[in-house]
Design a protein around this motif. Structure first.
Motif, PDB file in Angstrom:
ATOM      1  N   THR A  68     -31.172  -3.932 105.451  1.00 34.60           N
ATOM      2  CA  THR A  68     -29.751  -3.918 105.766  1.00 34.60           C
ATOM      3  C   THR A  68     -29.100  -5.224 105.359  1.00 34.60           C
ATOM      4  OG1 THR A  68     -30.219  -2.504 107.646  1.00 34.60           O
ATOM      5  CG2 THR A  68     -28.072  -3.591 107.609  1.00 34.60           C
ATOM      6  N   ARG A  69     -29.804  -6.311 105.642  1.00 32.10           N
ATOM      7  CA  ARG A  69     -29.235  -7.622 105.306  1.00 32.10           C
ATOM      8  C   ARG A  69     -29.042  -7.745 103.799  1.00 32.10           C
ATOM      9  NH1 ARG A  69     -33.176 -11.722 106.549  1.00 32.10           N
ATOM     10  NH2 ARG A  69     -33.644 -11.452 104.367  1.00 32.10           N
ATOM     11  N   ASP A  70     -30.030  -7.291 103.037  1.00 29.09           N
ATOM     12  CA  ASP A  70     -29.913  -7.350 101.585  1.00 29.09           C
ATOM     13  C   ASP A  70     -28.762  -6.492 101.089  1.00 29.09           C
ATOM     14  OD1 ASP A  70     -32.009  -9.051 101.556  1.00 29.09           O
ATOM     15  OD2 ASP A  70     -33.469  -7.629 100.779  1.00 29.09           O
ATOM     16  N   ALA A  71     -28.604  -5.331 101.690  1.00 25.68           N
ATOM     17  CA  ALA A  71     -27.515  -4.448 101.278  1.00 25.68           C
ATOM     18  C   ALA A  71     -26.166  -5.105 101.554  1.00 25.68           C
ATOM     19  CB  ALA A  71     -27.617  -3.118 102.024  1.00 25.68           C
ATOM     20  N   LEU A  72     -26.037  -5.746 102.691  1.00 24.13           N
ATOM     21  CA  LEU A  72     -24.791  -6.427 103.022  1.00 24.13           C
ATOM     22  C   LEU A  72     -24.535  -7.581 102.062  1.00 24.13           C
ATOM     23  CD1 LEU A  72     -24.929  -6.516 106.912  1.00 24.13           C
ATOM     24  CD2 LEU A  72     -23.297  -5.280 105.504  1.00 24.13           C
ATOM     25  N   LEU A  73     -25.579  -8.332 101.766  1.00 26.22           N
ATOM     26  CA  LEU A  73     -25.420  -9.456 100.853  1.00 26.22           C
ATOM     27  C   LEU A  73     -25.017  -8.958  99.469  1.00 26.22           C
ATOM     28  CD1 LEU A  73     -28.394 -11.773 101.865  1.00 26.22           C
ATOM     29  CD2 LEU A  73     -25.962 -12.220 102.139  1.00 26.22           C
ATOM     30  N   ALA A  74     -25.599  -7.841  99.050  1.00 25.43           N
ATOM     31  CA  ALA A  74     -25.243  -7.279  97.751  1.00 25.43           C
ATOM     32  C   ALA A  74     -23.781  -6.858  97.745  1.00 25.43           C
ATOM     33  CB  ALA A  74     -26.142  -6.083  97.435  1.00 25.43           C
ATOM     34  N   LEU A  75     -23.334  -6.274  98.839  1.00 23.41           N
ATOM     35  CA  LEU A  75     -21.926  -5.908  98.964  1.00 23.41           C
ATOM     36  C   LEU A  75     -21.034  -7.128  98.805  1.00 23.41           C
ATOM     37  CD1 LEU A  75     -21.018  -3.515 101.923  1.00 23.41           C
ATOM     38  CD2 LEU A  75     -20.244  -3.423  99.565  1.00 23.41           C
TER      39      LEU A  75
END
Ligand SMILES: [Zn+2]
Length: 83
Positions: A68-75
């Motif tokens: 989830t954290r990676d997805a948010l950072l990618a966003l």
């Protein structure tokens, strides 16, 4: 203070999680919403963040799992690169 008058998009990005957590001071919240009112891009971004955080099911009570954290950072990165 760095802020001259209005928030810019980059500042909004930095404040969005606090905004969604309702932890912004009133003055900053007002600036945030003033910017939102005139910036369709940030409205879209806020909605994406809201849905993402809603999908996660919590805001800050528990640490984000790495996916989830990676997805948010990618966003964040995609969004900032598009500005
Ligand atoms: Zn904006």
């Amino acid at each position: 203070m760095i802020h001259s008058n209005d928030l810019i998009c980059k500042e909004l990005v930095e404040l969005v999680t606090e905004y969604l957590e309702n932890s912004l001071p009133l003055g900053e919240k007002a600036q945030f919403e003033a910017h939102l009112a005139v910036c369709p891009g940030c409205q879209t971004y806020l909605e994406q963040m809201r849905q993402t955080l809603h999908a996660v099911g919590h805001l800050t009570e528990e640490p984000l799992d790495p996916t989830t954290r990676d997805a948010l950072l990618a966003l964040f990165r995609n969004w900032q690169n598009s500005v």
